[in-house]
Design a protein around this motif. Structure first.
Motif, PDB file in Angstrom:
ATOM      1  N   GLN A  32       1.590   6.988   5.520  1.00 25.54           N
ATOM      2  CA  GLN A  32       1.635   6.746   4.084  1.00 25.54           C
ATOM      3  C   GLN A  32       3.093   6.593   3.618  1.00 25.54           C
ATOM      4  O   GLN A  32       4.008   7.214   4.180  1.00 25.54           O
ATOM      5  CB  GLN A  32       1.012   7.923   3.329  1.00 25.54           C
ATOM      6  CG  GLN A  32      -0.498   8.002   3.431  1.00 25.54           C
ATOM      7  CD  GLN A  32      -1.182   7.003   2.508  1.00 25.54           C
ATOM      8  OE1 GLN A  32      -0.696   6.699   1.442  1.00 25.54           O
ATOM      9  NE2 GLN A  32      -2.322   6.501   2.947  1.00 25.54           N
ATOM     10  N   THR A  33       3.267   5.804   2.580  1.00 21.41           N
ATOM     11  CA  THR A  33       4.576   5.708   1.946  1.00 21.41           C
ATOM     12  C   THR A  33       4.824   6.981   1.140  1.00 21.41           C
ATOM     13  O   THR A  33       3.989   7.384   0.325  1.00 21.41           O
ATOM     14  CB  THR A  33       4.654   4.485   1.026  1.00 21.41           C
ATOM     15  OG1 THR A  33       4.459   3.299   1.793  1.00 21.41           O
ATOM     16  CG2 THR A  33       6.007   4.414   0.325  1.00 21.41           C
ATOM     17  N   CYS A 127       4.614  -1.002  -0.705  1.00 23.27           N
ATOM     18  CA  CYS A 127       3.165  -1.196  -0.816  1.00 23.27           C
ATOM     19  C   CYS A 127       2.523  -1.582   0.514  1.00 23.27           C
ATOM     20  O   CYS A 127       1.485  -1.033   0.907  1.00 23.27           O
ATOM     21  CB  CYS A 127       2.867  -2.279  -1.852  1.00 23.27           C
ATOM     22  SG  CYS A 127       3.254  -1.797  -3.540  1.00 23.27           S
ATOM     23  N   ASP A 128       3.108  -2.549   1.200  1.00 25.25           N
ATOM     24  CA  ASP A 128       2.447  -3.145   2.373  1.00 25.25           C
ATOM     25  C   ASP A 128       3.201  -2.953   3.667  1.00 25.25           C
ATOM     26  O   ASP A 128       2.727  -3.411   4.714  1.00 25.25           O
ATOM     27  CB  ASP A 128       2.251  -4.656   2.134  1.00 25.25           C
ATOM     28  CG  ASP A 128       1.485  -4.944   0.855  1.00 25.25           C
ATOM     29  OD1 ASP A 128       0.513  -4.223   0.592  1.00 25.25           O
ATOM     30  OD2 ASP A 128       1.879  -5.879   0.130  1.00 25.25           O
ATOM     31  N   TRP A 129       4.358  -2.342   3.606  1.00 29.84           N
ATOM     32  CA  TRP A 129       5.222  -2.220   4.784  1.00 29.84           C
ATOM     33  C   TRP A 129       5.541  -3.605   5.348  1.00 29.84           C
ATOM     34  O   TRP A 129       5.591  -3.817   6.570  1.00 29.84           O
ATOM     35  CB  TRP A 129       4.591  -1.325   5.851  1.00 29.84           C
ATOM     36  CG  TRP A 129       4.499   0.124   5.477  1.00 29.84           C
ATOM     37  CD1 TRP A 129       4.405   0.636   4.221  1.00 29.84           C
ATOM     38  CD2 TRP A 129       4.492   1.252   6.351  1.00 29.84           C
ATOM     39  NE1 TRP A 129       4.330   1.996   4.248  1.00 29.84           N
ATOM     40  CE2 TRP A 129       4.371   2.416   5.550  1.00 29.84           C
ATOM     41  CE3 TRP A 129       4.550   1.399   7.731  1.00 29.84           C
ATOM     42  CZ2 TRP A 129       4.331   3.690   6.084  1.00 29.84           C
ATOM     43  CZ3 TRP A 129       4.507   2.671   8.273  1.00 29.84           C
ATOM     44  CH2 TRP A 129       4.401   3.808   7.461  1.00 29.84           C
ATOM     45  N   ASP A 166      -0.421   3.749  -7.032  1.00 30.13           N
ATOM     46  CA  ASP A 166      -1.605   4.203  -6.303  1.00 30.13           C
ATOM     47  C   ASP A 166      -1.453   4.078  -4.793  1.00 30.13           C
ATOM     48  O   ASP A 166      -2.365   4.412  -4.046  1.00 30.13           O
ATOM     49  CB  ASP A 166      -2.831   3.409  -6.777  1.00 30.13           C
ATOM     50  CG  ASP A 166      -4.139   4.065  -6.358  1.00 30.13           C
ATOM     51  OD1 ASP A 166      -4.180   5.304  -6.305  1.00 30.13           O
ATOM     52  OD2 ASP A 166      -5.097   3.330  -6.061  1.00 30.13           O
ATOM     53  N   ARG A 167      -0.309   3.568  -4.334  1.00 25.15           N
ATOM     54  CA  ARG A 167      -0.108   3.362  -2.894  1.00 25.15           C
ATOM     55  C   ARG A 167       0.830   4.387  -2.266  1.00 25.15           C
ATOM     56  O   ARG A 167       1.118   4.306  -1.086  1.00 25.15           O
ATOM     57  CB  ARG A 167       0.469   1.959  -2.648  1.00 25.15           C
ATOM     58  CG  ARG A 167      -0.459   0.828  -3.058  1.00 25.15           C
ATOM     59  CD  ARG A 167       0.253  -0.503  -2.974  1.00 25.15           C
ATOM     60  NE  ARG A 167      -0.592  -1.605  -3.448  1.00 25.15           N
ATOM     61  CZ  ARG A 167      -1.330  -2.375  -2.667  1.00 25.15           C
ATOM     62  NH1 ARG A 167      -1.353  -2.154  -1.371  1.00 25.15           N
ATOM     63  NH2 ARG A 167      -2.060  -3.355  -3.161  1.00 25.15           N
ATOM     64  N   MET A 168       1.321   5.344  -3.055  1.00 27.74           N
ATOM     65  CA  MET A 168       2.334   6.266  -2.540  1.00 27.74           C
ATOM     66  C   MET A 168       1.920   7.718  -2.757  1.00 27.74           C
ATOM     67  O   MET A 168       1.186   8.030  -3.691  1.00 27.74           O
ATOM     68  CB  MET A 168       3.683   6.004  -3.227  1.00 27.74           C
ATOM     69  CG  MET A 168       4.283   4.646  -2.901  1.00 27.74           C
ATOM     70  SD  MET A 168       5.928   4.406  -3.624  1.00 27.74           S
ATOM     71  CE  MET A 168       5.499   4.114  -5.332  1.00 27.74           C
TER      72      MET A 168
END
Length: 604
Positions: A32-33, A127-129, A166-168
């Motif tokens: 996860q970020t 978000c997407d690496w 919502d991505r971290m």
């Protein structure tokens, strides 16, 4: 941007993991970020470097100081030759640090301080690496972290997009969540720092925020060198940081700086002197010994830069790398170029390469030419790297700047924030008397310099000496030798006005004439009164004779003025009003009463 470790002492690594260290491990395991918020100077970045090197020895840490990035640092479109067709095609080249050849953790520091274009690139990574057409996982990325300070004074953006948020996974930390105590305890052995830590913990939270672990580190570093501990406190917009808790009305409460610094000195058994002899030379020598970045702030023309360069030359046996910020471009430091392996590399200026010892002097530090150049400069001063590459054998960095105000006039210098200011191990406020420029003038100009310095020391007041810098003294000597009017050497203020310093006594000294004092004026009062009357008829501003009399009266003691009161009243009546008014500026109560009585008698 770097993949090297900031090593902590070995015995500082044996304690249980801190909250931040546990978070780092969890995010790497989860893929996860991680987003980390915390105040400046609490050891966020240093914890990443030490923990990744210890807990993940086969993993590189790629450090990206986002505040220092320009748009072409991460990704650029460039023509490359296609290996299959042999034709030139346009490809997106990613910075070479993102291809270290082994698993890596990407740490994006101060991402909220980046510009809009950089923000877009960083958000794609978070978000997407991915970055452009590149998948960071395929390049070996096993973790992505963003570290920031939420203070509005230090950030240029806020994250409010829910699709991004919502991505971290987000962690807010304080100084108690990093391992800074272990690091300081190992760094400053044999000192027992437990009393210092107890003192820090006992302070109000607002004062602890000001006295960050980074600043405490700098205070201890200065204490170990026998320097004043206040040198470890940063200069923010030209003013020394004050350790004071805000009151109920929001204004600063009592200044506790001296008390706290004295208690720190007592806790480690160090002195806390008000100053040290030859402070500029001493701090530059300490910087060369200890690999410090130091800041020297002083008035223009006092010889700061030349003394620094001379001291570096003596210490290294070679000249410092010198950059004047108003004329320094990004291309003077480094330039991105495509590399044969399809990545984006940076060429460093030749002076930064090679194994020889180096020291950098950043002159006019708070007058950068543009934001891009200052961004690269900040990477060097903060990380000792340039475009992600360590500068080999860089021993010290010295930044030299002017204060925001001097002699009541605002100087055209930029502002800084506390995060930038606390990057300097020592920050000195330099006074002209701290610079031994007089010896240099004497060695270079001989008897002329001796005459001019005697005038500077004895014939003009404190304000006049502030206007006449060592740089101005040299100009006056050169003008005298060429037979040109000395007034041209004074600072020109515009509209025909020069710095308000009378030159009559200097002209007399240089011509070998006896210097006139108040006693001599009294003996020839009729002649001097006539000369002043003629000067007033010639110009409302007076003339050289007006300046001579004015300076004698301004420098005379009150007992002398009283002894020759009648003569003083006659001569003052012939002086321009603007000169008479200066006698009340900064006068004691008794002096003020004397001059008011004299002026009243004139009006009668």
């Amino acid at each position: 941007m770097t993949t090297e470790s900031r090593h902590m002492p070995t015995d500082a690594r044996q304690s249980p993991a801190s909250r931040l260290e546990s978070f780092i491990d969890a995010m790497i395991d989860m893929g996860q970020t991680g987003q980390v918020f915390g105040e400046h100077g609490i050891g966020k970045t240093a914890t990443f470097f030490s923990h990744i090197g210890r807990a993940h020895p086969d993993t590189a840490l790629v450090y990206v100081p986002a505040a220092n990035l320009t748009p072409d640092d991460l990704l650029v479109n460039a023509p490359v030759r296609d290996p299959r067709s042999g034709e030139l095609v346009l490809r997106q080249l990613v910075m070479s640090q993102l291809k270290p050849g082994r698993p890596f953790v990407l740490l994006i520091d101060d991402s909220l301080q980046a510009g809009d274009t950089i923000q877009s690139q960083l958000m794609q990574i978070a978000c997407d690496w991915t970055l452009g057409e590149h998948d960071l996982r395929a390049l070996g990325c096993v973790g992505v972290f963003l570290t920031d300070n939420e203070s509005s004074a230090e950030t240029s953006a806020r994250r409010g997009d829910l699709a991004l948020l919502d991505r971290m996974v987000t962690l807010r930390i304080t100084a108690n969540d990093t391992s800074w105590r272990r690091h300081l305890a190992a760094t400053y052995r044999p000192w027992d720092l437990r009393p210092v830590f107890a003192l820090w913990a006992s302070l109000p939270s607002a004062v602890r925020d000001l006295l960050s672990p980074r600043t405490l580190d700098h205070i201890l570093a200065n204490a170990r060198e026998g320097f004043p501990l206040r040198w470890g406190l940063p200069l923010i917009d030209g003013e020394r940081l004050r350790l004071a808790e805000p009151g109920p009305d929001g204004r600063p409460g009592p200044n506790r700086t001296a008390e706290i610094l004295d208690r720190i000195a007592a806790a480690v058994g160090a002195a806390n002197p008000p100053t040290v002899p030859d402070p500029v030379r001493q701090v530059v020598k300490a910087a060369l010994r200890n690999r410090w970045t130091v800041l020297l702030q002083g008035p223009p023309g006092c010889g700061k830069t030349e003394l620094v360069r001379e001291t570096v030359r003596e210490g290294l046996g070679r000249d410092a790398l010198y950059f004047s910020l108003p004329v320094t471009n990004v291309e003077d430091l480094c330039a991105p170029v495509p590399s044969p392996d399809g990545t984006l590399d940076n060429l460093l200026a030749s002076k930064f390469t090679g194994p020889e010892p180096k020291a950098v002097v950043w002159d006019e530090y708070n007058r950068p030419k543009d934001k891009a150049a200052f961004a690269k400069l900040m990477e060097i001063t903060q990380e000792w790297s340039l475009a992600g590459r360590r500068i080999e054998n860089l021993r010290a960095q010295v930044a030299v700047q002017n204060p925001p105000y001097h002699l009541g006039r605002k100087l055209l210098v930029s502002r800084n924030n506390i995060a930038q200011a606390t990057r300097f191990t020592a920050s000195l406020e330099v006074a002209p008397e701290d610079i031994p420029a007089n010896e240099w003038l004497l060695a270079r100009y001989g008897s002329d310099a001796e005459t001019v310095l005697e005038w500077w020391k004895h014939d003009i007041d404190e304000e006049g000496r502030a206007w006449i810098t060592k740089r101005t003294l040299e100009r006056l000597i050169k003008l005298h030798r060429r037979g040109l009017p000395l007034e041209m050497g004074l600072v020109y203020l515009g509209d025909g006005e020069y710095a308000p310093v009378p030159l009559g006594a200097l002209i007399d000294r240089l011509r070998g004439r006896p210097v006139t004092g108040l006693r001599e004026l009294a003996r020839a009062a009729d002649q001097w009164e006539a000369r002043l009357r003629r000067a007033a008829e010639h110009s409302a501003e007076g003339g050289d004779d007006s300046d001579v009399v004015h300076q004698i009266l301004a420098n005379a003691e009150l007992s002398q003025l009283r002894k020759h009161r009648a003569v003083v009243a006659r001569l003052v009546a012939q002086l321009p009003a603007k000169l008479r008014a200066t006698y009340l500026v900064g006068a004691s109560e008794q002096q003020e009463r004397f001059w008011i009585e004299v002026f009243t008698g004139i009006r009668r």
